[in-house]
Design a protein around this motif. Structure first.
Motif, PDB file in Angstrom:
ATOM      1  N   THR A   1      -4.763   8.945  55.709  1.00 29.38           N
ATOM      2  CA  THR A   1      -5.190   8.772  57.091  1.00 29.38           C
ATOM      3  C   THR A   1      -5.681   7.361  57.379  1.00 29.38           C
ATOM      4  N   ASP A   2      -5.984   6.557  56.348  1.00 24.47           N
ATOM      5  CA  ASP A   2      -6.466   5.189  56.561  1.00 24.47           C
ATOM      6  C   ASP A   2      -6.070   4.283  55.388  1.00 24.47           C
ATOM      7  N   PRO A   3      -4.772   4.084  55.168  1.00 24.72           N
ATOM      8  CA  PRO A   3      -4.362   3.204  54.074  1.00 24.72           C
ATOM      9  C   PRO A   3      -4.483   1.735  54.495  1.00 24.72           C
ATOM     10  N   PRO A   4      -4.680   0.846  53.536  1.00 20.71           N
ATOM     11  CA  PRO A   4      -4.624  -0.577  53.871  1.00 20.71           C
ATOM     12  C   PRO A   4      -3.178  -0.978  54.144  1.00 20.71           C
ATOM     13  N   ALA A   5      -3.006  -2.182  54.670  1.00 18.45           N
ATOM     14  CA  ALA A   5      -1.659  -2.687  54.949  1.00 18.45           C
ATOM     15  C   ALA A   5      -1.594  -4.168  54.614  1.00 18.45           C
ATOM     16  N   LEU A   6      -0.411  -4.619  54.264  1.00 21.30           N
ATOM     17  CA  LEU A   6      -0.153  -6.030  53.965  1.00 21.30           C
ATOM     18  C   LEU A   6       0.916  -6.554  54.913  1.00 21.30           C
TER      19      LEU A   6
ATOM     20  N   VAL B   1      -2.610  -7.620  39.210  1.00 19.89           N
ATOM     21  CA  VAL B   1      -2.743  -6.589  40.230  1.00 19.89           C
ATOM     22  C   VAL B   1      -1.436  -6.507  41.001  1.00 19.89           C
ATOM     23  N   TYR B   2      -0.983  -5.286  41.248  1.00 13.67           N
ATOM     24  CA  TYR B   2       0.249  -5.039  41.995  1.00 13.67           C
ATOM     25  C   TYR B   2      -0.053  -4.022  43.091  1.00 13.67           C
ATOM     26  N   TYR B   3       0.646  -4.186  44.212  1.00 14.64           N
ATOM     27  CA  TYR B   3       0.545  -3.211  45.299  1.00 14.64           C
ATOM     28  C   TYR B   3       1.901  -2.575  45.526  1.00 14.64           C
ATOM     29  N   GLN B   4       1.910  -1.248  45.564  1.00 13.07           N
ATOM     30  CA  GLN B   4       3.107  -0.495  45.898  1.00 13.07           C
ATOM     31  C   GLN B   4       3.025  -0.209  47.393  1.00 13.07           C
ATOM     32  N   VAL B   5       4.082  -0.567  48.127  1.00 13.89           N
ATOM     33  CA  VAL B   5       4.061  -0.457  49.581  1.00 13.89           C
ATOM     34  C   VAL B   5       5.338   0.185  50.109  1.00 13.89           C
ATOM     35  N   THR B   6       5.268   0.686  51.340  1.00 13.50           N
ATOM     36  CA  THR B   6       6.466   1.049  52.085  1.00 13.50           C
ATOM     37  C   THR B   6       6.629  -0.024  53.154  1.00 13.50           C
TER      38      THR B   6
ATOM     39  N   ALA C   1      -0.323   2.379  46.871  1.00 10.49           N
ATOM     40  CA  ALA C   1      -1.215   2.366  45.717  1.00 10.49           C
ATOM     41  C   ALA C   1      -1.442   0.937  45.231  1.00 10.49           C
ATOM     42  N   ARG C   2      -2.551   0.762  44.547  1.00  7.03           N
ATOM     43  CA  ARG C   2      -2.854  -0.480  43.835  1.00  7.03           C
ATOM     44  C   ARG C   2      -2.744  -0.167  42.352  1.00  7.03           C
ATOM     45  N   GLN C   3      -2.092  -1.042  41.607  1.00  2.00           N
ATOM     46  CA  GLN C   3      -1.964  -0.878  40.160  1.00  2.00           C
ATOM     47  C   GLN C   3      -2.664  -2.042  39.477  1.00  2.00           C
ATOM     48  N   ASP C   4      -3.606  -1.730  38.593  1.00  2.00           N
ATOM     49  CA  ASP C   4      -4.286  -2.734  37.779  1.00  2.00           C
ATOM     50  C   ASP C   4      -3.699  -2.660  36.373  1.00  2.00           C
ATOM     51  N   TRP C   5      -2.901  -3.684  36.016  1.00  4.89           N
ATOM     52  CA  TRP C   5      -2.236  -3.687  34.715  1.00  4.89           C
ATOM     53  C   TRP C   5      -3.184  -4.183  33.628  1.00  4.89           C
TER      54      TRP C   5
ATOM     55  N   ASP D   1       4.978  -3.211  28.484  1.00  3.13           N
ATOM     56  CA  ASP D   1       3.948  -3.985  29.180  1.00  3.13           C
ATOM     57  C   ASP D   1       2.550  -3.645  28.686  1.00  3.13           C
ATOM     58  N   GLY D   2       2.434  -2.649  27.812  1.00  5.86           N
ATOM     59  CA  GLY D   2       1.117  -2.262  27.302  1.00  5.86           C
ATOM     60  C   GLY D   2       0.688  -0.933  27.901  1.00  5.86           C
ATOM     61  N   PRO D   3      -0.620  -0.692  27.884  1.00  9.60           N
ATOM     62  CA  PRO D   3      -1.120   0.580  28.431  1.00  9.60           C
ATOM     63  C   PRO D   3      -0.711   0.757  29.898  1.00  9.60           C
ATOM     64  N   ARG D   4      -0.575   2.016  30.278  1.00  7.01           N
ATOM     65  CA  ARG D   4      -0.241   2.307  31.681  1.00  7.01           C
ATOM     66  C   ARG D   4      -1.289   1.677  32.602  1.00  7.01           C
ATOM     67  N   PRO D   5      -0.856   1.208  33.769  1.00  9.42           N
ATOM     68  CA  PRO D   5      -1.827   0.641  34.708  1.00  9.42           C
ATOM     69  C   PRO D   5      -2.759   1.709  35.271  1.00  9.42           C
ATOM     70  N   GLN D   6      -3.943   1.272  35.660  1.00  5.49           N
ATOM     71  CA  GLN D   6      -4.835   2.145  36.415  1.00  5.49           C
ATOM     72  C   GLN D   6      -4.316   2.126  37.847  1.00  5.49           C
ATOM     73  N   VAL D   7      -4.173   3.291  38.442  1.00  2.00           N
ATOM     74  CA  VAL D   7      -3.622   3.401  39.784  1.00  2.00           C
ATOM     75  C   VAL D   7      -4.711   3.889  40.738  1.00  2.00           C
ATOM     76  N   TRP D   8      -4.837   3.186  41.856  1.00  2.73           N
ATOM     77  CA  TRP D   8      -5.819   3.504  42.885  1.00  2.73           C
ATOM     78  C   TRP D   8      -5.085   3.849  44.165  1.00  2.73           C
ATOM     79  N   THR D   9      -5.553   4.869  44.878  1.00  6.57           N
ATOM     80  CA  THR D   9      -4.947   5.254  46.152  1.00  6.57           C
ATOM     81  C   THR D   9      -6.034   5.399  47.216  1.00  6.57           C
ATOM     82  N   TRP D  10      -5.592   5.409  48.459  1.00 11.29           N
ATOM     83  CA  TRP D  10      -6.479   5.587  49.603  1.00 11.29           C
ATOM     84  C   TRP D  10      -6.062   6.853  50.339  1.00 11.29           C
ATOM     85  N   PRO D  11      -6.954   7.425  51.158  1.00  8.61           N
ATOM     86  CA  PRO D  11      -6.539   8.578  51.971  1.00  8.61           C
ATOM     87  C   PRO D  11      -5.375   8.173  52.875  1.00  8.61           C
TER      88      PRO D  11
END
Length: 112
Positions: free
Chosen positions: A31-36, A60-65, A51-55, A19-29
């Motif tokens: 104690t206050d994560p966003p939700a979908l 843009v992709y979101y990793q969720v539980t 986490a949010r992944q910017d490919w 898929d190319g270079p590894r995505p940039q991964v962003w996380t939140w604390p």
């Protein structure tokens, strides 16, 4: 006016080297994560964002539980954003970070 429910969200496959270079991964604390809201079985299910992944291709992709079936079984899934089966449930008051602090992000402790 169309009152039909949104279609179920479609999970994405994880990033691969081709898929190319590894995505940039962003996380939140943790104690206050966003939700979908993730549509599953015709019902919205609340999903906590890990986490949010910017490919490299700009997607843009979101990793969720999420509990997809309402049976309390949580799964970790990746979803491409945007898509009709996803919507924002909660925005974090914290800014995302690329700095991973294990104490804030909920990682397991490392051996000394």
């Amino acid at each position: 006016m169309n009152d039909a429910p949104a279609p179920d969200a479609v999970p994405a496959r994880p990033w691969r080297e081709e898929d190319g270079p590894r995505p940039q991964v962003w996380t939140w604390p943790r104690t206050d994560p966003p939700a979908l809201w993730v549509m599953s079985g015709g019902r919205p299910r609340r999903a906590t964002v890990i986490a949010r992944q910017d490919w490299a291709d700009g997607s843009v992709y979101y990793q969720v539980t999420v509990d997809l079936h309402g049976d309390t079984t949580k799964r970790i899934l990746l979803y491409r954003w945007p898509q009709p089966g996803l919507s924002v449930a909660h925005r974090s008051s914290a800014q995302p970070s690329r700095d991973v602090d294990p104490a804030q992000q909920g990682d397991m402790p490392r051996r000394p």
